[in-house]
Every structure is written in C-alpha cells, then in structure tokens.
Design a protein around this motif. Structure first.
Motif, mmCIF file in Angstrom:
data_model
loop_
_atom_site.group_PDB
_atom_site.id
_atom_site.type_symbol
_atom_site.label_atom_id
_atom_site.label_comp_id
_atom_site.label_asym_id
_atom_site.label_seq_id
_atom_site.Cartn_x
_atom_site.Cartn_y
_atom_site.Cartn_z
ATOM 1 N N LYS A 1 96.577 44.892 27.760
ATOM 2 C CA LYS A 1 96.288 46.247 28.230
ATOM 3 C C LYS A 1 95.036 46.272 29.107
ATOM 4 C CE LYS A 1 98.436 48.582 24.286
ATOM 5 N NZ LYS A 1 98.215 49.474 23.114
ATOM 6 N N ALA A 2 94.017 45.498 28.697
ATOM 7 C CA ALA A 2 92.766 45.491 29.449
ATOM 8 C C ALA A 2 92.961 44.967 30.868
ATOM 9 C CB ALA A 2 91.723 44.651 28.720
ATOM 10 N N LEU A 3 93.927 44.080 31.046
ATOM 11 C CA LEU A 3 94.186 43.496 32.357
ATOM 12 C C LEU A 3 95.312 44.211 33.093
ATOM 13 C CD1 LEU A 3 93.840 39.711 31.439
ATOM 14 C CD2 LEU A 3 92.153 41.177 32.544
ATOM 15 N N GLY A 4 95.740 45.360 32.554
ATOM 16 C CA GLY A 4 96.762 46.146 33.243
ATOM 17 C C GLY A 4 98.174 45.669 33.041
ATOM 18 N N MET A 5 98.423 44.881 32.000
ATOM 19 C CA MET A 5 99.769 44.367 31.746
ATOM 20 C C MET A 5 100.298 44.857 30.400
ATOM 21 S SD MET A 5 99.521 40.454 33.194
ATOM 22 C CE MET A 5 98.086 40.008 32.241
ATOM 23 N N GLY A 6 99.833 46.014 29.961
ATOM 24 C CA GLY A 6 100.225 46.515 28.654
ATOM 25 C C GLY A 6 101.696 46.824 28.533
ATOM 26 N N GLY A 7 102.354 47.142 29.660
ATOM 27 C CA GLY A 7 103.771 47.487 29.609
ATOM 28 C C GLY A 7 104.688 46.284 29.510
ATOM 29 N N THR A 8 104.129 45.077 29.687
ATOM 30 C CA THR A 8 104.944 43.857 29.631
ATOM 31 C C THR A 8 104.336 42.913 28.615
ATOM 32 O OG1 THR A 8 105.384 44.103 31.990
ATOM 33 C CG2 THR A 8 105.989 41.996 30.981
ATOM 34 N N ARG A 9 104.838 42.988 27.386
ATOM 35 C CA ARG A 9 104.274 42.169 26.321
ATOM 36 C C ARG A 9 104.497 40.686 26.607
ATOM 37 N NH1 ARG A 9 106.931 44.432 20.976
ATOM 38 N NH2 ARG A 9 108.756 44.178 22.284
ATOM 39 N N GLY A 10 103.453 39.900 26.416
ATOM 40 C CA GLY A 10 103.569 38.466 26.588
ATOM 41 C C GLY A 10 103.343 37.977 27.999
ATOM 42 N N ARG A 11 103.204 38.901 28.961
ATOM 43 C CA ARG A 11 103.041 38.466 30.345
ATOM 44 C C ARG A 11 101.759 37.665 30.538
ATOM 45 N NH1 ARG A 11 102.604 42.417 35.664
ATOM 46 N NH2 ARG A 11 102.382 40.775 37.215
ATOM 47 N N LEU A 12 100.719 38.016 29.803
ATOM 48 C CA LEU A 12 99.437 37.325 29.924
ATOM 49 C C LEU A 12 99.582 35.840 29.614
ATOM 50 C CD1 LEU A 12 96.333 37.299 30.211
ATOM 51 C CD2 LEU A 12 96.200 37.942 27.800
ATOM 52 N N TYR A 13 100.352 35.515 28.568
ATOM 53 C CA TYR A 13 100.491 34.123 28.154
ATOM 54 C C TYR A 13 101.314 33.325 29.166
ATOM 55 C CZ TYR A 13 99.609 36.924 23.989
ATOM 56 O OH TYR A 13 99.122 37.851 23.120
ATOM 57 N N ILE A 14 102.257 33.994 29.810
ATOM 58 C CA ILE A 14 103.090 33.316 30.804
ATOM 59 C C ILE A 14 102.309 33.101 32.097
ATOM 60 C CG2 ILE A 14 105.190 33.499 32.189
ATOM 61 C CD1 ILE A 14 106.377 35.219 29.942
ATOM 62 N N LYS A 15 101.540 34.111 32.487
ATOM 63 C CA LYS A 15 100.795 34.034 33.741
ATOM 64 C C LYS A 15 99.594 33.101 33.635
ATOM 65 C CE LYS A 15 98.969 37.022 37.401
ATOM 66 N NZ LYS A 15 98.689 38.439 37.808
ATOM 67 N N HIS A 16 99.015 33.003 32.440
ATOM 68 C CA HIS A 16 97.826 32.160 32.247
ATOM 69 C C HIS A 16 98.032 31.244 31.044
ATOM 70 C CE1 HIS A 16 95.652 34.606 35.172
ATOM 71 N NE2 HIS A 16 96.098 35.679 34.535
ATOM 72 N N PRO A 17 98.941 30.276 31.156
ATOM 73 C CA PRO A 17 99.230 29.405 30.005
ATOM 74 C C PRO A 17 98.070 28.491 29.626
ATOM 75 C CG PRO A 17 100.317 28.582 31.980
ATOM 76 C CD PRO A 17 99.750 29.918 32.342
ATOM 77 N N HIS A 18 97.081 28.373 30.516
ATOM 78 C CA HIS A 18 95.952 27.480 30.231
ATOM 79 C C HIS A 18 94.957 28.101 29.261
ATOM 80 C CE1 HIS A 18 94.542 30.224 33.343
ATOM 81 N NE2 HIS A 18 93.311 29.951 32.954
ATOM 82 N N LEU A 19 95.072 29.409 29.001
ATOM 83 C CA LEU A 19 94.127 30.081 28.117
ATOM 84 C C LEU A 19 94.278 29.598 26.680
ATOM 85 C CD1 LEU A 19 94.235 33.812 29.269
ATOM 86 C CD2 LEU A 19 92.461 32.120 29.749
#
Length: 227
Positions: A164-182
């Motif tokens: 949500k903080a990065l503006g991707m709250g409507g797409t769950r899991g997108r953060l992990y796909i976009k930044h798998p190195h985290l």
C-alpha cells in the motif's frame, strides 16, 4: 542420573531418532502429491502472494501435531496450532472420522483411467510447475540477504502495508514479483497469531504474511520509480 527412567528412554530415543525421521519422511512422501495439488489450487484461487511450499510445510507440521493424539492417554490434550482454533466443527469431525478409518486418501472414482483420478489439464500443468519450483533452490543471496543486516534494532514492515505504501495495494503480491531481491520472511502460524494478538494485522487464516525490512521499503519509496 542414568538410573532415571526418563533419562534412559531419552537416550534411546536420541539414538533411534535419525532412523525414525527417515521413516517419517518416507511416509509423508506418499501423501505429498495431495498436499502439493491442494496448495497449487489455493495459489490459483487466492493469488501469487500465496507460497505453496509454505502451505505444504504448515500442513505437514499440523499432521505431526495430530499424530500425537495416537500416544495420548486420554487425559492430556495436545495443543492446537493457532490457525486450527477456528476450524469448523464439521471439519474436526471429518478429521476424527478419517483417523478412525486409518487413511486420509480418498478412493479413486470408477471409470477413470489409472493415474488420472486427481488430475486434469490444469492440475497437471500446475503440478509440473510445482515440481519445477521445488527443484529450484530458493534465491537467498545478494546484499539484501546479508545476515549482518539483521540486529536487535532492525525494524520490519508487513508486506501488505509495504504494498500500500508503494501504491500497489490493489494488487496483492506485486511487490514480491517486482522486487524479488528484497529480503522477506514468511510468517509461520505462531508468528501470525502473535501479530494478530498485538493488533499488527488481522487474523488471516491460511493466507501468507510476509515481513520485510523497513529500511528496504523506505529506500524504494525514495527511489525515482516511486517518488
């Protein structure tokens, strides 16, 4: 004191434990295909943020907890895992009934070719994807995964809130796909129970919950992509 019966039995158990573990592993391998198929279906229905491997591991641990009932004297109560507290009565009755029968494996339906009873086109492709994923080692490398980064003062953020903080709250899991190195830590049932008790998150049942390092999310938020 080696005259203590409990100590003597514990020494024997320690000697036999490796062999016992191998036999338990062999038993679980017989039923693993059922757990894997179910976990894949959950991921397909819920979303890519679901980690099938984590679901399978949680299910295996739950099986071991239930197996303790075989050695209870009727007075001791085996504590349930936190996520099992809300299991419907009907599900518990089915679990007990299957335990009495001695096998949780459903019978094959008549009229289906051998080996086809639990698969269809989608399931077969999903199982192939699962096997491929299991055979590949989990990537835990790079500077974000440096163990020295984790100290007693390290702060974390829930993956859902980072989305949500990065503006991707409507797409769950997108953060992990976009930044798998985290760096991310998959919370187990005990972790999720504690987080819910502390009101950091809602009770999620079987849904996955990840913890990420707050510093990483702040760095992303300050980058050109998210500024």
């Amino acid at each position: 004191s080696f005259t203590d019966p409990a100590v003597s039995m514990e020494l024997l158990r320690a000697v036999l434990q490796p062999s016992i573990n191998e036999e338990i592993r062999a038993v679980f391998s017989k039923y693993m295909k059922f757990f894997q198929k179910a976990a894949i279906n959950v991921r397909d229905n819920v979303g890519d943020e679901v980690d099938p491997e984590q679901l399978v591991q949680e299910t295996c641990r739950s099986c071991l907890e239930q197996a303790k009932l075989l050695f209870c004297d009727g007075k001791k109560v085996v504590p349930r895992l936190p996520h099992e507290q809300a299991v419907p009565k009907r599900a518990r009755q089915m679990d007990e009934e299957l335990n009495r029968r001695g096998s949780p494996v459903p019978k094959k339906r008549k009229g289906r070719p051998p080996g086809q009873s639990l698969s269809n086109d989608r399931g077969a492709s999903g199982m192939a994807a699962w096997k491929l994923k299991v055979s590949e080692p989990v990537k835990r490398d790079g500077p974000k995964w440096d163990p020295s980064r984790l100290t007693e003062t390290t702060t974390f953020v829930l993956g859902s809130r980072a989305n949500k903080a990065l503006g991707m709250g409507g797409t769950r899991g997108r953060l992990y796909i976009k930044h798998p190195h985290l760096f991310k830590y998959a919370a187990d049932p005990q972790d999720k129970h504690w987080l819910a008790e502390q009101q950091h998150m809602r009770a999620t049942g079987g849904k996955m919950a990840y913890l990420l390092i707050e510093e990483d999310i702040r760095d992303l938020a300050a980058s050109d992509d998210y500024r």
